[in-house]
Design a protein around this motif. Structure first.
Motif, PDB file in Angstrom:
ATOM      1  N   VAL A   1      47.424  49.833  51.791  1.00  0.00           N
ATOM      2  CA  VAL A   1      45.959  49.799  51.851  1.00  0.00           C
ATOM      3  C   VAL A   1      45.407  49.224  50.544  1.00  0.00           C
ATOM      4  CG1 VAL A   1      43.866  51.235  51.921  1.00  0.00           C
ATOM      5  CG2 VAL A   1      45.712  51.635  53.559  1.00  0.00           C
ATOM      6  N   SER A   2      45.981  49.615  49.424  1.00  0.00           N
ATOM      7  CA  SER A   2      45.493  49.093  48.146  1.00  0.00           C
ATOM      8  C   SER A   2      45.739  47.592  48.028  1.00  0.00           C
ATOM      9  CB  SER A   2      46.091  49.858  46.967  1.00  0.00           C
ATOM     10  OG  SER A   2      47.472  49.698  46.915  1.00  0.00           O
TER      11      SER A   2
ATOM     12  N   ALA B   1      43.156  42.194  48.235  1.00  0.00           N
ATOM     13  CA  ALA B   1      42.899  40.917  48.913  1.00  0.00           C
ATOM     14  C   ALA B   1      41.401  40.748  49.193  1.00  0.00           C
ATOM     15  CB  ALA B   1      43.703  40.826  50.205  1.00  0.00           C
ATOM     16  N   ILE B   2      40.736  41.843  49.527  1.00  0.00           N
ATOM     17  CA  ILE B   2      39.284  41.800  49.748  1.00  0.00           C
ATOM     18  C   ILE B   2      38.579  41.465  48.431  1.00  0.00           C
ATOM     19  CG2 ILE B   2      37.250  43.184  50.327  1.00  0.00           C
ATOM     20  CD1 ILE B   2      39.133  44.735  52.299  1.00  0.00           C
ATOM     21  N   ASP B   3      38.991  42.135  47.360  1.00  0.00           N
ATOM     22  CA  ASP B   3      38.406  41.861  46.041  1.00  0.00           C
ATOM     23  C   ASP B   3      38.610  40.397  45.638  1.00  0.00           C
ATOM     24  OD1 ASP B   3      37.646  44.528  45.850  1.00  0.00           O
ATOM     25  OD2 ASP B   3      39.322  45.087  44.543  1.00  0.00           O
ATOM     26  N   ALA B   4      39.801  39.867  45.915  1.00  0.00           N
ATOM     27  CA  ALA B   4      40.107  38.470  45.565  1.00  0.00           C
ATOM     28  C   ALA B   4      39.237  37.509  46.370  1.00  0.00           C
ATOM     29  CB  ALA B   4      41.587  38.178  45.803  1.00  0.00           C
ATOM     30  N   THR B   5      38.981  37.830  47.623  1.00  0.00           N
ATOM     31  CA  THR B   5      38.111  36.992  48.463  1.00  0.00           C
ATOM     32  C   THR B   5      36.702  36.975  47.883  1.00  0.00           C
ATOM     33  OG1 THR B   5      39.449  37.484  50.411  1.00  0.00           O
ATOM     34  CG2 THR B   5      37.223  36.669  50.812  1.00  0.00           C
ATOM     35  N   GLU B   6      36.220  38.139  47.485  1.00  0.00           N
ATOM     36  CA  GLU B   6      34.892  38.208  46.856  1.00  0.00           C
ATOM     37  C   GLU B   6      34.873  37.452  45.536  1.00  0.00           C
ATOM     38  OE1 GLU B   6      33.223  42.438  48.577  1.00  0.00           O
ATOM     39  OE2 GLU B   6      34.547  42.486  46.827  1.00  0.00           O
ATOM     40  N   ALA B   7      35.951  37.559  44.762  1.00  0.00           N
ATOM     41  CA  ALA B   7      36.028  36.858  43.475  1.00  0.00           C
ATOM     42  C   ALA B   7      36.018  35.338  43.664  1.00  0.00           C
ATOM     43  CB  ALA B   7      37.277  37.283  42.716  1.00  0.00           C
ATOM     44  N   ALA B   8      36.497  34.874  44.827  1.00  0.00           N
ATOM     45  CA  ALA B   8      36.484  33.438  45.130  1.00  0.00           C
ATOM     46  C   ALA B   8      35.093  32.969  45.556  1.00  0.00           C
ATOM     47  CB  ALA B   8      37.501  33.120  46.223  1.00  0.00           C
ATOM     48  N   GLY B   9      34.141  33.899  45.642  1.00  0.00           N
ATOM     49  CA  GLY B   9      32.774  33.537  46.007  1.00  0.00           C
ATOM     50  C   GLY B   9      32.495  33.561  47.498  1.00  0.00           C
ATOM     51  N   VAL B  10      33.352  34.250  48.269  1.00  0.00           N
ATOM     52  CA  VAL B  10      33.175  34.323  49.726  1.00  0.00           C
ATOM     53  C   VAL B  10      32.963  35.774  50.117  1.00  0.00           C
ATOM     54  CG1 VAL B  10      34.259  33.882  51.971  1.00  0.00           C
ATOM     55  CG2 VAL B  10      34.667  32.314  50.063  1.00  0.00           C
ATOM     56  N   ASP B  11      31.942  36.018  50.920  1.00  0.00           N
ATOM     57  CA  ASP B  11      31.740  37.350  51.472  1.00  0.00           C
ATOM     58  C   ASP B  11      32.877  37.594  52.462  1.00  0.00           C
ATOM     59  OD1 ASP B  11      30.914  39.588  52.992  1.00  0.00           O
ATOM     60  OD2 ASP B  11      28.805  39.102  52.668  1.00  0.00           O
ATOM     61  N   PRO B  12      33.641  38.691  52.325  1.00  0.00           N
ATOM     62  CA  PRO B  12      34.790  38.921  53.202  1.00  0.00           C
ATOM     63  C   PRO B  12      34.453  38.931  54.696  1.00  0.00           C
ATOM     64  CG  PRO B  12      34.813  40.471  51.385  1.00  0.00           C
ATOM     65  CD  PRO B  12      33.514  39.730  51.310  1.00  0.00           C
TER      66      PRO B  12
END
Length: 168
Positions: A111-112, A117-128
């Protein structure tokens, strides 16, 4: 010989077409929350429970965690696409009627990884919740295989938007 019913169902999600998710928060015992997603309706039932609703097609992450006196007994995350009328769906606890499950992971270490992966998607500038549904399936498959998922980049996102434009 009786054939058991399939978990895939076809029916109207609800009169208004919304998918409902019941959230519970009992400190250090039961914690159900939405990690991402565009909530259309948020109804407070009491101080420990809420019901949130999603429109058809909305993608959201639903995290469930439970513990007892000895520690964590369950942790899981599901990334789900809310379904529309007459679309097939899979049932899922606390989600009515169910949804198109893009990712289903159990156990805190995994889960972590999904949360990262969700945090990385947000860091790339994309809303998950705008990321390609196939990305969440990819994350689930890679984690299940014990491998690191590929990051979701802005380039991948642009490719997904173009593909959706062509298909739509």
């Amino acid at each position: 010989m009786t054939v058991p019913p399939s978990p895939m169902r076809h029916r109207q999600p609800s009169d208004d077409g919304m998918t409902r998710v019941e959230l519970t928060w009992i400190e250090k015992r039961i914690e159900h929350w939405i990690r991402f997603g565009r909530v259309a309706v948020d109804e407070i039932v009491d101080r420990r429970r809420r019901i949130v609703q999603f429109r058809p097609g909305a993608i959201f992450a639903f995290v469930r965690w439970a513990a007892n006196d000895y520690g964590t007994v369950s942790s899981r995350i599901d990334i789900v696409r809310a379904v529309g009328a007459n679309e097939p769906f899979t049932t899922l606890p606390f989600v009515r009627p169910g949804g198109d499950i893009l990712l289903k992971i159990e156990g805190w270490p995994k889960v972590s990884q999904v949360l990262a992966a969700i945090d990385a998607t947000e860091a790339a500038g994309v809303d998950p919740c705008d990321a390609a549904p196939d990305h969440w399936r990819h994350v689930a498959n890679r984690i299940a295989a014990g491998q690191q998922p590929r990051p979701y980049t802005i380039e991948r996102h642009r490719a997904w938007l173009k593909r959706r434009e062509i298909e739509g």
